[in-house]
Structure formats: structure tokens, C-alpha cells
Design a protein around this motif. Structure first.
Motif, PDB file in Angstrom:
ATOM      1  N   PHE A 179       0.846  -1.186   0.000  1.00 56.00           N
ATOM      2  CA  PHE A 179       0.000   0.000   0.000  1.00 56.00           C
ATOM      3  C   PHE A 179       0.882   1.237   0.000  1.00 56.00           C
ATOM      4  O   PHE A 179       1.817   1.356   0.789  1.00 56.00           O
ATOM      5  N   ASP A 180       0.589   2.175  -0.893  1.00 55.36           N
ATOM      6  CA  ASP A 180       1.402   3.379  -1.072  1.00 55.36           C
ATOM      7  C   ASP A 180       0.570   4.606  -0.713  1.00 55.36           C
ATOM      8  O   ASP A 180      -0.179   5.129  -1.557  1.00 55.36           O
ATOM      9  N   PRO A 181       0.662   5.107   0.513  1.00 56.03           N
ATOM     10  CA  PRO A 181      -0.167   6.246   0.922  1.00 56.03           C
ATOM     11  C   PRO A 181       0.129   7.508   0.123  1.00 56.03           C
ATOM     12  O   PRO A 181      -0.776   8.328  -0.096  1.00 56.03           O
ATOM     13  N   ASP A 182       1.369   7.679  -0.330  1.00 53.05           N
ATOM     14  CA  ASP A 182       1.701   8.875  -1.112  1.00 53.05           C
ATOM     15  C   ASP A 182       0.968   8.870  -2.449  1.00 53.05           C
ATOM     16  O   ASP A 182       0.482   9.918  -2.909  1.00 53.05           O
ATOM     17  N   LEU A 183       0.893   7.698  -3.082  1.00 49.34           N
ATOM     18  CA  LEU A 183       0.168   7.590  -4.350  1.00 49.34           C
ATOM     19  C   LEU A 183      -1.311   7.867  -4.149  1.00 49.34           C
ATOM     20  O   LEU A 183      -1.942   8.572  -4.942  1.00 49.34           O
ATOM     21  N   TRP A 184      -1.875   7.329  -3.069  1.00 50.63           N
ATOM     22  CA  TRP A 184      -3.289   7.568  -2.784  1.00 50.63           C
ATOM     23  C   TRP A 184      -3.552   9.036  -2.482  1.00 50.63           C
ATOM     24  O   TRP A 184      -4.569   9.590  -2.906  1.00 50.63           O
ATOM     25  N   ALA A 185      -2.632   9.679  -1.786  1.00 50.33           N
ATOM     26  CA  ALA A 185      -2.793  11.111  -1.487  1.00 50.33           C
ATOM     27  C   ALA A 185      -2.761  11.923  -2.781  1.00 50.33           C
ATOM     28  O   ALA A 185      -3.509  12.907  -2.926  1.00 50.33           O
ATOM     29  N   GLU A 186      -1.920  11.497  -3.697  1.00 52.17           N
ATOM     30  CA  GLU A 186      -1.833  12.190  -4.992  1.00 52.17           C
ATOM     31  C   GLU A 186      -3.138  12.071  -5.764  1.00 52.17           C
ATOM     32  O   GLU A 186      -3.629  13.034  -6.361  1.00 52.17           O
ATOM     33  N   VAL A 187      -3.732  10.880  -5.724  1.00 55.35           N
ATOM     34  CA  VAL A 187      -5.009  10.655  -6.407  1.00 55.35           C
ATOM     35  C   VAL A 187      -6.127  11.471  -5.755  1.00 55.35           C
ATOM     36  O   VAL A 187      -7.028  11.984  -6.426  1.00 55.35           O
ATOM     37  N   ALA A 188      -6.062  11.617  -4.436  1.00 57.56           N
ATOM     38  CA  ALA A 188      -7.120  12.333  -3.709  1.00 57.56           C
ATOM     39  C   ALA A 188      -6.988  13.848  -3.813  1.00 57.56           C
ATOM     40  O   ALA A 188      -7.957  14.572  -3.554  1.00 57.56           O
ATOM     41  N   LYS A 189      -5.806  14.322  -4.195  1.00 62.19           N
ATOM     42  CA  LYS A 189      -5.520  15.761  -4.151  1.00 62.19           C
ATOM     43  C   LYS A 189      -6.508  16.619  -4.942  1.00 62.19           C
ATOM     44  O   LYS A 189      -6.927  17.694  -4.462  1.00 62.19           O
ATOM     45  N   PRO A 190      -6.943  16.201  -6.144  1.00 63.24           N
ATOM     46  CA  PRO A 190      -7.908  17.042  -6.882  1.00 63.24           C
ATOM     47  C   PRO A 190      -9.283  17.100  -6.237  1.00 63.24           C
ATOM     48  O   PRO A 190     -10.125  17.891  -6.655  1.00 63.24           O
ATOM     49  N   GLY A 191      -9.533  16.259  -5.245  1.00 65.23           N
ATOM     50  CA  GLY A 191     -10.835  16.196  -4.586  1.00 65.23           C
ATOM     51  C   GLY A 191     -11.608  14.962  -5.001  1.00 65.23           C
ATOM     52  O   GLY A 191     -11.594  14.571  -6.171  1.00 65.23           O
ATOM     53  N   VAL A 192     -12.246  14.312  -4.044  1.00 67.64           N
ATOM     54  CA  VAL A 192     -12.994  13.086  -4.309  1.00 67.64           C
ATOM     55  C   VAL A 192     -14.445  13.284  -3.905  1.00 67.64           C
ATOM     56  O   VAL A 192     -14.748  13.630  -2.758  1.00 67.64           O
ATOM     57  N   LYS A 193     -15.328  13.101  -4.855  1.00 69.99           N
ATOM     58  CA  LYS A 193     -16.758  13.228  -4.614  1.00 69.99           C
ATOM     59  C   LYS A 193     -17.247  12.125  -3.664  1.00 69.99           C
ATOM     60  O   LYS A 193     -17.927  12.383  -2.671  1.00 69.99           O
ATOM     61  N   ALA A 194     -16.889  10.857  -3.989  1.00 67.71           N
ATOM     62  CA  ALA A 194     -17.391   9.736  -3.184  1.00 67.71           C
ATOM     63  C   ALA A 194     -16.329   8.654  -3.063  1.00 67.71           C
ATOM     64  O   ALA A 194     -15.635   8.340  -4.031  1.00 67.71           O
ATOM     65  N   LEU A 195     -16.230   8.103  -1.872  1.00 66.89           N
ATOM     66  CA  LEU A 195     -15.397   6.931  -1.609  1.00 66.89           C
ATOM     67  C   LEU A 195     -16.355   5.766  -1.366  1.00 66.89           C
ATOM     68  O   LEU A 195     -17.092   5.741  -0.387  1.00 66.89           O
ATOM     69  N   VAL A 196     -16.345   4.818  -2.287  1.00 63.89           N
ATOM     70  CA  VAL A 196     -17.175   3.614  -2.159  1.00 63.89           C
ATOM     71  C   VAL A 196     -16.259   2.542  -1.582  1.00 63.89           C
ATOM     72  O   VAL A 196     -15.319   2.100  -2.236  1.00 63.89           O
ATOM     73  N   CYS A 197     -16.529   2.125  -0.343  1.00 60.66           N
ATOM     74  CA  CYS A 197     -15.474   1.532   0.479  1.00 60.66           C
ATOM     75  C   CYS A 197     -15.850   0.192   1.111  1.00 60.66           C
ATOM     76  O   CYS A 197     -16.961   0.016   1.623  1.00 60.66           O
ATOM     77  N   ASP A 198     -14.897  -0.729   1.073  1.00 65.12           N
ATOM     78  CA  ASP A 198     -14.956  -2.049   1.723  1.00 65.12           C
ATOM     79  C   ASP A 198     -15.339  -1.893   3.204  1.00 65.12           C
ATOM     80  O   ASP A 198     -14.782  -1.071   3.917  1.00 65.12           O
ATOM     81  N   SER A 199     -16.296  -2.717   3.655  1.00 63.35           N
ATOM     82  CA  SER A 199     -16.783  -2.612   5.037  1.00 63.35           C
ATOM     83  C   SER A 199     -16.581  -3.887   5.851  1.00 63.35           C
ATOM     84  O   SER A 199     -17.017  -3.957   7.008  1.00 63.35           O
ATOM     85  N   THR A 200     -15.926  -4.880   5.300  1.00 64.49           N
ATOM     86  CA  THR A 200     -15.900  -6.230   5.876  1.00 64.49           C
ATOM     87  C   THR A 200     -15.494  -6.259   7.348  1.00 64.49           C
ATOM     88  O   THR A 200     -16.119  -6.933   8.163  1.00 64.49           O
ATOM     89  N   ASN A 201     -14.411  -5.552   7.690  1.00 65.15           N
ATOM     90  CA  ASN A 201     -13.858  -5.641   9.050  1.00 65.15           C
ATOM     91  C   ASN A 201     -14.113  -4.390   9.887  1.00 65.15           C
ATOM     92  O   ASN A 201     -13.329  -4.060  10.767  1.00 65.15           O
ATOM     93  N   VAL A 202     -15.209  -3.723   9.648  1.00 61.49           N
ATOM     94  CA  VAL A 202     -15.483  -2.473  10.365  1.00 61.49           C
ATOM     95  C   VAL A 202     -15.631  -2.692  11.872  1.00 61.49           C
ATOM     96  O   VAL A 202     -15.422  -1.773  12.664  1.00 61.49           O
ATOM     97  N   PHE A 203     -15.944  -3.910  12.285  1.00 60.74           N
ATOM     98  CA  PHE A 203     -16.103  -4.179  13.712  1.00 60.74           C
ATOM     99  C   PHE A 203     -14.809  -4.617  14.390  1.00 60.74           C
ATOM    100  O   PHE A 203     -14.794  -4.829  15.603  1.00 60.74           O
ATOM    101  N   SER A 204     -13.723  -4.760  13.628  1.00 61.90           N
ATOM    102  CA  SER A 204     -12.430  -5.144  14.220  1.00 61.90           C
ATOM    103  C   SER A 204     -11.706  -3.885  14.677  1.00 61.90           C
ATOM    104  O   SER A 204     -11.318  -3.049  13.856  1.00 61.90           O
ATOM    105  N   SER A 205     -11.507  -3.755  15.970  1.00 63.22           N
ATOM    106  CA  SER A 205     -11.066  -2.481  16.548  1.00 63.22           C
ATOM    107  C   SER A 205      -9.554  -2.258  16.500  1.00 63.22           C
ATOM    108  O   SER A 205      -9.094  -1.144  16.727  1.00 63.22           O
TER     109      SER A 205
END
Length: 555
Positions: A179-205
Motif C-alpha cells: 500500500f502506497d499512501p503517497d500515491l493515494w494522497a496524490e489521487v485524492a488531491k484534486p478532490g474526491v466526490k465519493a469513496l465507495v469503500c470495503d466494510s468487511t472488518n469495520v467491527f475489528s477495533s
């Protein structure tokens, strides 16, 4: 204000884990050009879908609009994301885009189904993008439990959408890209309308663990074993298969891959250049000539599948190999909810052979491929979307994920299968509900979940079946007595008489007193005889079987 809109419509995967199929559209209402993200399967069970081979989303809505479908984009090669591509190709016909490893798996499925493999097109990772009508789509590398997984960057006239696919925040995944957080930050920089996101482990703290963390524990376990070692995991988890093979190699053991799916995944990873240093493997035939303490088997069937290598080894022999007292069997996997019974059955069968069974109850030999709650929070902060749309989860997962988004100051929306969202404005809006369901692959035939085929099969399994045959002559008079055949029912009931004899006598009594109008009407005759069989059976055996009545008339 624009008369065009950006819509999101899950047909599968939202409100359940598996069977993923997500539609995006842009254009005037009812005229949107469409793309489909993923087209996967889920698996049947004997309780609810006996005899069914595969289950995938009902694509009727999309099939009716196939002329507006620009393309299908597949995020990764897990069956719940790619497994239905070949089954639906004839109905949809759109080109399929995927990265090399996923495309390799998808082409094999197309060939198996007799479809042209060239319908699947290979795409490089971001920043390459594919134009599909009003959409421009790029594959953004992300770590998961299968190589070359990708999120999708979907650019539309209404803004950028990021569809995560399945993901985890793993900076050392053993096989595949970190996972490359810098690449993801670059993609997000112009602004993101919606993040459609995996929810499988939302209860794992707790934060998710890296795939690299399981290697030392597995290596130590294999080195300490004295008999044959067998390990099972998801065949698609190439990194885990490699870790297991390397553990066997370090312990001086010869490695054997058993199971078609296991070999197929390793072949695909090798062909696409993902794997170049996988330990040498030997065949099952070669293994028979070696001392068992020198063997390490890596086998399919981590979820208790009855025909997989694990189940066959538990029942007896597989490819001539048999487990014995003192051998070790490792489940390097998590049991998917619903599969517990099959897995426990295998564990008990192995134990009866004297095999030591090790599972992941202590968390040493498996890590999840999905982001845990702190990882989801990190993803929200990194992408900083205007809207969070939870997907890939049961209803409780989606609801909790939407709450998590709102707690972070972002709009969260709960959209289960069939919920059409308009993502064009500043807040998501539910604009329609589409009827969704399941399609069953039953042998070589596709049937609808509501067609009644599986329902009748379950009813016969629960209640048994009786066939009644009666012959009527030219004058509509019974020719002899009716006779019965039964399946799945006891021979005698509470009266101690034979069940069939009781049913035939009750039916004969009815025919002797039936009026002419009833005897001349097949429908009335069948209904009356069916009712008698069910009532008599209820008295005799406490069950009302399914009944088939065959009325034959002599002309």
C-alpha cells in the motif's frame, strides 16, 4: 443546474459478503451510460441451496440496458468479484478490463465457458486510464490477499469517485504491491466526490496486521513437526501459499500442491510475472516414494468444500496419499461465516485419524485481507471524500461504516442491493429502488432464486415424496386400484402397517365413492388425491410429503 446525474446501484455485495456487482451511470435520468464494477459469485450450502453449483447476482436490470453498458471493470481475481464474468458474458457482451493477473484468471474462465478470451483486456496500473463513455477509469494498486488488487479511480463529469475494492493497508504484503499512501494522497488531491469503500472488518477495533507477520510462526510450526505436514489456505492467497511453501523448504521438506485451484493460481501468478522464486514442487506420485516426515502438502479446501483435497484427505486417501497418526494439519485461513459446519467436520475426521489439527484461533497463522476499523478511518482521512458509500458487507457492516463516516464529519449513506443513489449533489440521494435477487447455476442451467426449483428441492428433502398413479378407463371408472411409490419416507407409521399400503387403501376408498364430476376432471382428481396422501401421511408419520399425482386415461 445540470439535467444529468451520476448514479450508483449495487446489484450484489451490499448487504452481503460475496456476489459483488456495482453499477455506475452518468447521463440524463433513464438514459445514463453505464459501467459495471466486478461481477462475482457466492457459494451455495446444503441447507438453503442444495444441489446448486454457484450463485450470482440477478442482472436482469442490467441485461435490459445492455446497449448502454460501456464496460466491465474487475478489481481483483477473487471469485466473489470475477467468478460470474463468463456466466454473464453472453447476456451483457461488454468488454472486460482488468490487470494482468486478474485478466489471466478471467480469460481462463471465458475459455472454460466457450467464450472468446480476447473479450478480457489487460490494463496497466495507474496512471493509465480507460475511456468508457462519460467515464475515465484507472486501476490504483492496493494490497489485499490476492496479487494485483486494485481500487478504481472513476472520473466523471460530476466528480471523482474512488471504489476501493477489497483492500488492507499492508506495506509488506510478501507478494504484490505494498500500500502506497503517497500515491493515494496524490489521487485524492484534486478532490474526491465519493469513496465507495470495503466494510468487511469495520467491527475489528485493532489495526490490521501485515501478511509478512505470519511467516515466522508458520516456519516454526513446520520445523517442529515430526510427521507429514499438510496446510490449507485460500488458493487465491498466493502470498500465503508462497509462505507455506517456503516454510516447508526451510524445514527440508519436499513441497506438493494438491488441488486444481491451487495449481491454477500459482500458474497464473508465474505466467504474469508476479511469482518468480516459488519453491520447487513435486507431484503427488513423486511424494509417494518419499518418507512422510519429508513432505509438506499445501492443499485446497480451507472452507470445508466436500470435493476439495482437504475433505478427501480427511475421509481417506487423495492421489494415493493418506494421513496417519502423528501428522499435522494446519488451517492457515479464517472460516467464512456459514462454512463452520464443513470445516469442523473435516477437523473431527482428521482427529479420528490421530492427526494434530492446528487452526488460527490464536491469530498466529492467518491475517485478514480486509481493512479493520482504524484502517478505514485512515483511508477516510487520506482520501477525504465528500461522501462515503459503504459496500462489501452485510447490513450491519454497512450501517456501522456509515456511522463511522459521519463521526468523521463526512456524509455516510446506507445503500443495500437495489438502492439507486444519485451522487451528483452535495449529499447522496436515494432516487430509486431496483428489484434484485440471485441467479443459480444449477448444473448447466441458470435459474432464478424465485423460480421455485430449489424451493421444491428443499421441500422434498424435508418432507419426502410420494408418487401416486391411477388409471381410468373409457367410462372414467378406475381401472384397478391406485398405487404409490415413495422416496425419503419410513416404511411404516404409527399404525404399524406399511405406509404405502395405508395410502393406497385410503386412496382406493376415495375413488370408490368419488362422484362422476370429480373423476372426469383431472385437476380436481389430482388435488383430492394429493390432499388424501398428505393427510394420511400426517397421521401415520407426522409429515406431509410432496406429492405427484399421475392420472392416465384410456381412450
Amino acid at each position: 443546474m445540470s439535467s444529468e446525474r451520476l448514479i450508483y446501484l449495487p446489484l450484489g455485495g451490499a448487504g452481503e459478503i460475496g456476489m459483488n456487482a456495482y453499477v455506475y451511470g452518468y447521463g440524463k435520468p433513464g438514459q445514463e451510460r453505464l459501467i459495471l464494477v466486478d461481477l462475482g459469485v457466492t457459494f451455495p450450502d446444503m441447507d438453503t441451496t442444495p444441489g446448486v453449483d454457484l450463485i450470482y447476482a440477478d442482472i436482469s436490470w442490467l441485461k435490459e440496458r445492455a446497449d448502454r453498458l460501456e464496460a466491465i471493470f474487475v478489481t481483483h481475481a477473487h471469485e466473489d468479484h470475477v467468478g460470474a464474468v463468463a456466466h454473464c458474458h453472453e447476456a451483457l457482451g461488454a468488454p472486460v478490463y482488468a490487470r494482468a493477473f486478474t485478466a489471466n484468471i478471467a480469460r481462463r474462465k471465458m475459455e472454460d465457458a466457450g467464450h472468446p478470451p480476447e473479450a478480457v483486456r489487460t490494463v496497466s496500473a495507474w496512471p493509465e486510464q480507460i475511456k468508457a463513455g462519460p467515464f475515465t477509469v484507472g486501476f490504483l494498486p492496493v494490497s489485499h490477499s490476492i496479487p494485483e488488487s486494485a481500487a478504481l479511480v472513476i472520473d466523471t463529469p460530476a466528480g471523482r469517485v474512488v471504489h476501493t475494492g477489497d483492500f488492507k493497508l499492508d506495506t509488506n504484503p510478501v507478494v504484490g504491491e505494498p500500500f502506497d499512501p503517497d500515491l493515494w494522497a496524490e489521487v485524492a488531491k484534486p478532490g474526491v466526490k465519493a469513496l465507495v469503500c470495503d466494510s468487511t472488518n469495520v467491527f475489528s477495533s485493532h489495526p490490521g496486521r501485515s501478511e509478512s507477520e505470519v511467516g515466522p510462526a508458520i516456519t516454526q510450526l513446520v520445523e517442529d513437526a515430526t510427521g507429514m505436514v499438510v496446510a490449507t489456505t485460500f488458493a487465491s492467497n498466493v502470498a500465503r501459499v508462497k509462505t507455506l511453501a517456503e516454510a516447508g523448504q526451510r524445514a527440508g521438506r519436499s513441497v506438493v500442491l494438491l488441488g486444481r485451484a491451487m495449481r491454477r493460481m500459482i500458474e497464473a501468478a508465474t505466467e504474469t510475472g508476479i511469482l518468480s522464486d516459488f519453491p520447487r514442487v513435486i507431484s503427488a506420485e513423486e511424494a509417494l516414494d518419499l518418507p512422510r516426515q519429508n513432505l509438506m502438502l499445501i492443499v485446497t479446501g480451507s472452507q470445508g468444500e466436500r470435493r476439495a483435497a482437504s475433505a478427501q484427505l480427511a475421509r481417506g486417501k487423495y492421489r494415493g496419499i493418506e494421513l496417519k497418526d502423528g501428522d499435522l494439519f494446519l488451517f492457515s485461513s479464517k472460516t467464512i461465516p456459514g462454512n463452520e459446519r464443513g470445516v469442523i467436520r473435516i477437523m473431527n475426521q482428521l482427529s479420528e485419524k490421530g492427526v494434530d489439527v492446528v487452526d488460527d484461533s490464536a491469530g498466529l497463522y492467518h491475517v485478514s485481507g480486509h481493512a479493520n476499523r482504524p484502517d478505514l478511518e485512515q483511508m477516510h482521512a487520506l482520501v477525504d471524500p465528500q461522501i462515503v458509500v459503504p459496500m462489501h458487507g452485510e447490513h450491519r457492516h454497512l450501517r456501522e461504516h456509515a456511522k463511522l463516516a459521519e463521526a468523521g464529519g463526512r456524509a455516510g449513506v446506507l445503500a443495500v442491493n437495489g438502492t439507486m443513489l444519485d451522487l451528483s449533489g452535495n449529499a447522496p440521494e436515494v432516487v430509486d429502488y431496483v428489484e434484485t435477487g440471485r441467479t443459480y447455476l444449477d448444473g448447466s442451467v441458470k435459474i432464478g432464486a424465485l423460480d421455485g426449483v430449489v424451493r421444491d428441492r428443499i421441500r422434498m428433502a424435508l418432507n419426502g415424496h410420494v408418487t401416486v398413479t391411477v388409471i381410468l378407463d373409457e367410462d372414467d371408472e378406475p381401472l384397478g386400484e391406485p398405487w404409490c411409490d415413495s422416496m425419503g419416507l419410513p416404511e411404516t407409521g404409527v399404525s404399524r402397517a406399511g405406509l404405502i399400503e395405508v395410502l393406497e387403501e385410503d386412496l382406493n376408498q376415495f375413488l370408490m365413492r368419488a362422484d362422476v364430476k370429480t373423476l372426469r376432471d383431472d385437476d380436481k382428481l389430482e388435488e383430492a388425491m394429493r390432499r388424501i396422501v398428505r393427510q394420511s401421511s400426517q397421521i401415520e408419520i407426522g409429515k406431509k410429503p410432496e406429492v405427484t399425482v399421475v392420472v392416465s386415461r384410456m381412450k
